[in-house]
Motif scaffolding. Sequence first.
Motif, short mmCIF file in Angstrom:
data_model
loop_
_atom_site.label_atom_id
_atom_site.label_comp_id
_atom_site.label_asym_id
_atom_site.label_seq_id
_atom_site.Cartn_x
_atom_site.Cartn_y
_atom_site.Cartn_z
N ASN A 19 -4.04 0.39 -10.68
CA ASN A 19 -5.30 0.66 -9.98
C ASN A 19 -6.46 -0.13 -10.57
O ASN A 19 -7.36 -0.56 -9.85
N PHE A 78 -6.21 3.21 0.51
CA PHE A 78 -4.96 2.52 0.80
C PHE A 78 -4.69 2.55 2.30
O PHE A 78 -5.11 3.48 3.00
N HIS A 95 0.83 -1.21 0.00
CA HIS A 95 0.00 0.00 0.00
C HIS A 95 0.86 1.26 0.00
O HIS A 95 0.51 2.26 -0.62
#
Length: 616
Positions: free
Chosen positions: A392, A465, A343
Amino acid sequence: MANVNFPRDPNTLSNYHNWRCTHITANFDVLFHEKKLVGSVTQTFRSATNGESQEILLDSNHVDIRSVNLNGRPLYWELLPPSEPYGRALKIKLDRCVKENETIDIEITLQTTEKCTALQWLTPAQTSNKRHPYMFSQCQAIHARSIFPCQDTPDVKSTIDFNISSPLPVIASGLPVRNSLETPLPSAMTLYRFHQRVPIPSYLFALASGDITEAVIGPRSVVATSPDKLGECQWELEADTEKFIEAIEEIVYPYAWGKYNVLILPPSFPYGGMENPIFTFATPSIISKDRENIDVIAHELAHSWSGNLVTNASWEHFWLNEGWTTYLERRILAAVHGESYRHFSALIGWKALTDSVEHFGHDHEFTKLVTDLKGKDPDDAFSSIPYEKGFNFLFHLENLVGKHKFDQFIPHYFTQFKEKSLDSYEFKATILEFFQSDMEASKLLNELDWDRWFYAPGLPPKPDFDTSLVDVVYSLSRKWKAMPGSPFKPDSSDIKDLTANQIIVFLEQVLLFEEPLTPELSRLMGEVYGLARSENIEVANLYFQVGLKAGDNGVIEPTTQLLGRIGRMKFVRPLYRSLQKVNRPVAVETFEQNKAFYHPICRAMVEKDLFGKKDA
Ligand code: BES
Ligand code: ZN
């Protein structure tokens, strides 16, 4: 329905739908004095028509072609008028019909020229120990055509034999042919032979030659570099390379190429890394003596699956290479350092994505996941967007169907398209089909707004995230933001527990301040945190950006020095852009002084940035 467009690669002038190259034998002499490769290339072409196509069109750009032969007999050939930015097609006329699936071997004798954009030739003075000349190639995206005429499209794959004669050691994107390796020739040249048994696209054709030695960094890996740098390169890579390979083998399937090696190039290498098969090419700027920049190795290694085995059919679908690779890179990092690190890396990526969207403009064609590159140079479209929007998108799919199920799709996808090229429509069809019998996943995937993901410009929705590794950094940057006029007293202990990558995030936050730092505060930050002296060039680079933005003239000099020390475009292009805002004459003068040091691709891009000629 796969191909909406035909042919599906708009960046090649070849007629690869009529003929398919299946094998390449490249015989070259490396002539350092003349700065060229001289030799012949034999290519096997399989006919896809039943005798209807009697001419072969190949991509070529500034290659000096001497002859074209079929079975030892000369063939008629001509160069068609230039079609920029793609070069000139080489038209070869056959003297007979070739039936479907029949193959012919065409031999082209040639020399490269000084206008070759794929090769950089370094004088001894431009190398690390200043003793020998050096040469290396960089073919992605469409520069292979400046080495030899070929079907320069990622939609065609061939096996390769390399027979390279050089006075210095040679590295290529194939496995050494052991029994005949290093045959000394009477001319003080040595013949180095390599074979690539896995079919690869032209952009993965790679060569380097220079004063190169190797050291072991793992059971199937060596690092190769200049002898004076070998120890530090070995230290940087030996702790993690095999860990990375084992981690990704668990996620996808076993490594297919035999050896995984890394070549650390001279500092003018224009990229962070290039995933040439067997030998990743990498910038020396990842050797930061803190093992903090080897994410680049995880990335290039991941290309051994995404890109090198399963390849984007054209540069319009580049996210299939880079988005998948960024996704796999972060899965490797998660396996080795923990999920929060994935992340953390994704957050750094998000910042790069927003910067790129900002740079092009929110409506720009190049901010789409699937781009229209007709008539365009893929180098102009290059940015973080395919990497991060692609990541993404895959992260979104992972969350949509659930990580456990997505994990099963990964090996399926890489098996289905192994040794093939595909476009985004085939990707979509494959994932829909894989989850067909799973009612829940299939419903979600069918309801997904695919066209929006593929064609909407600008930023995608931002996921949630995990911010555990950035929170400390954000809080430190808030303290700086409140200065001057707050009681905060900066101290070296502020950053003593931070990794170099956290310091990078800190500096990126500082760069986001609406009000730049005052020159005094910027200088204070550099001194107290030791930023300008950092061995980690990523840190030094961003600190100079902070200083330039703050108008601290004290960073101009070290910035120009850094621009003479490193030719990696990730640093060079943004630094020139910022420097020219502060002091354009210094920017122009620095470029004039260093342009011979930069790789031709980097030189051309900075020229566009500084002097216009922008067709992007
Ligand atoms: N394949 C790219 C480099 C590239 C892309 C060269 C397009 C020519 C045209 C390579 O895998 C890459 O992405 N390198 C990155 C490093 C990475 C960690 C994001 C780079 O060079 O910064
Ligand atoms: Zn990549």
